[in-house]
Design a protein around this motif. Structure first.
Motif, PDB file in Angstrom:
ATOM      1  N   LEU A  31       0.822  -1.205   0.000  1.00 15.92           N
ATOM      2  CA  LEU A  31       0.000   0.000   0.000  1.00 15.92           C
ATOM      3  C   LEU A  31       0.862   1.265   0.000  1.00 15.92           C
ATOM      4  O   LEU A  31       0.652   2.179  -0.808  1.00 15.92           O
ATOM      5  CB  LEU A  31      -0.937  -0.005   1.209  1.00 15.92           C
ATOM      6  N   THR A  32       1.843   1.312   0.888  1.00 17.49           N
ATOM      7  CA  THR A  32       2.707   2.487   1.001  1.00 17.49           C
ATOM      8  C   THR A  32       3.495   2.735  -0.279  1.00 17.49           C
ATOM      9  O   THR A  32       3.550   3.861  -0.774  1.00 17.49           O
ATOM     10  CB  THR A  32       3.676   2.326   2.198  1.00 17.49           C
ATOM     11  N   THR A  33       4.110   1.692  -0.819  1.00 17.52           N
ATOM     12  CA  THR A  33       4.917   1.882  -2.032  1.00 17.52           C
ATOM     13  C   THR A  33       4.043   2.171  -3.246  1.00 17.52           C
ATOM     14  O   THR A  33       4.462   2.877  -4.163  1.00 17.52           O
ATOM     15  CB  THR A  33       5.829   0.675  -2.310  1.00 17.52           C
ATOM     16  N   GLY A  34       2.802   1.643  -3.249  1.00 17.61           N
ATOM     17  CA  GLY A  34       1.872   1.964  -4.331  1.00 17.61           C
ATOM     18  C   GLY A  34       1.507   3.433  -4.319  1.00 17.61           C
ATOM     19  O   GLY A  34       1.494   4.097  -5.361  1.00 17.61           O
ATOM     20  N   LEU A  35       1.211   3.970  -3.126  1.00 17.58           N
ATOM     21  CA  LEU A  35       0.894   5.389  -3.001  1.00 17.58           C
ATOM     22  C   LEU A  35       2.127   6.254  -3.268  1.00 17.58           C
ATOM     23  O   LEU A  35       2.041   7.286  -3.928  1.00 17.58           O
ATOM     24  CB  LEU A  35       0.336   5.688  -1.610  1.00 17.58           C
ATOM     25  N   LEU A  36       3.261   5.821  -2.757  1.00 17.22           N
ATOM     26  CA  LEU A  36       4.513   6.555  -2.951  1.00 17.22           C
ATOM     27  C   LEU A  36       4.914   6.583  -4.430  1.00 17.22           C
ATOM     28  O   LEU A  36       5.511   7.545  -4.906  1.00 17.22           O
ATOM     29  CB  LEU A  36       5.620   5.919  -2.098  1.00 17.22           C
ATOM     30  N   GLY A  37       4.541   5.531  -5.155  1.00 18.24           N
ATOM     31  CA  GLY A  37       4.868   5.442  -6.579  1.00 18.24           C
ATOM     32  C   GLY A  37       4.254   6.544  -7.404  1.00 18.24           C
ATOM     33  O   GLY A  37       4.723   6.837  -8.510  1.00 18.24           O
ATOM     34  N   ALA A  82       9.012   3.425  -7.161  1.00 17.93           N
ATOM     35  CA  ALA A  82       8.741   2.975  -5.786  1.00 17.93           C
ATOM     36  C   ALA A  82       7.791   1.775  -5.780  1.00 17.93           C
ATOM     37  O   ALA A  82       7.873   0.920  -4.896  1.00 17.93           O
ATOM     38  CB  ALA A  82       8.163   4.107  -4.949  1.00 17.93           C
ATOM     39  N   HIS A  83       6.919   1.694  -6.777  1.00 19.20           N
ATOM     40  CA  HIS A  83       5.967   0.590  -6.843  1.00 19.20           C
ATOM     41  C   HIS A  83       6.678  -0.763  -7.007  1.00 19.20           C
ATOM     42  O   HIS A  83       6.102  -1.800  -6.723  1.00 19.20           O
ATOM     43  CB  HIS A  83       4.985   0.796  -8.003  1.00 19.20           C
ATOM     44  N   LEU A  84       7.925  -0.732  -7.462  1.00 18.12           N
ATOM     45  CA  LEU A  84       8.664  -1.984  -7.646  1.00 18.12           C
ATOM     46  C   LEU A  84       8.931  -2.701  -6.323  1.00 18.12           C
ATOM     47  O   LEU A  84       9.090  -3.917  -6.301  1.00 18.12           O
ATOM     48  CB  LEU A  84       9.963  -1.736  -8.402  1.00 18.12           C
ATOM     49  N   ILE A  85       8.963  -1.950  -5.244  1.00 15.20           N
ATOM     50  CA  ILE A  85       9.142  -2.581  -3.928  1.00 15.20           C
ATOM     51  C   ILE A  85       7.930  -3.470  -3.634  1.00 15.20           C
ATOM     52  O   ILE A  85       8.064  -4.608  -3.186  1.00 15.20           O
ATOM     53  CB  ILE A  85       9.346  -1.529  -2.822  1.00 15.20           C
TER      54      ILE A  85
END
Length: 192
Positions: free
Chosen positions: A130-136, A142-145
């Motif tokens: 969720l966090t990396t999706g929003l950060l992306g 960032a979504h790659l994490i």
């Protein structure tokens, strides 16, 4: 890992053995924290990692009249494979683990409530995705994490192992007191 299923004992069959006074020794291979939350009365907590690391020391104190227990049966099946590889092939696994035992209405001893390992893994993995999706949205790549977490969960399902669960089990919240191998063996010896 072998794909041969571990010989299972249903919760109903185990409950019947306990009521008849013919209960096998129960080795609960969950973390001490999970064990303290809820466990089958009379079971011995020998965490999976401790059992793996000290299997040679435990082997002389175990026999075929042992049932391995965990939350759902997967860690117990891994413990069975480890002990079978070390020369103790006749161990059984409680089918469905403590969850199935409790669902069947069998007694459990309870301690302070805490989240089980599977729930902790879902929280951490979901939060990272969720966090990396929003950060992306703001940080390219960032979504790659989150994608890596998804790949790790897929591997965990296919291999029947969970690196995140292993890492979370090492947190002080989950560890509890360090396993004293001599005390565990003495407890097994006195129960036989």
């Amino acid at each position: 890992m072998s794909t041969t299923p571990a010989p299972a004992l249903t919760p109903a069959a185990l409950h019947r053995l306990v009521q008849e006074g013919r209960a096998p020794r129960l080795l609960d291979v969950r973390t001490p924290g999970e064990f303290r939350t809820a466990h089958i009365p009379g079971s011995h907590n020998v965490p999976l990692q401790t059992l793996i690391e000290h299997r040679a020391e435990f082997l002389p104190h175990l026999d075929g009249d042992v049932v391995l227990v965990c939350r759902s049966g997967q860690r117990a099946a891994r413990a069975r494979q480890t002990l079978a590889g070390a020369g103790l092939p006749d161990l059984r696994v409680l089918e469905g683990g403590v969850v199935a035992w409790e669902t069947a209405g069998s007694p459990v001893e309870r301690g302070p409530e805490r989240w089980d390992m599977e729930r902790q893994v879902r929280l951490v993995a979901g939060s990272v995705v969720l966090t990396t999706g929003l950060l992306g949205v703001f940080v390219p790549g960032a979504h790659l994490i989150g994608t890596a977490i998804g790949a790790g969960l897929t591997y965990a399902a296919l291999s029947n192992s969970c690196a995140m669960g292993v890492l979370l089990s090492r947190l002080p919240y989950n560890r509890g007191p360090r396993a004293d191998v001599r005390a565990l063996i003495a407890g097994l010896r006195s129960a036989s």
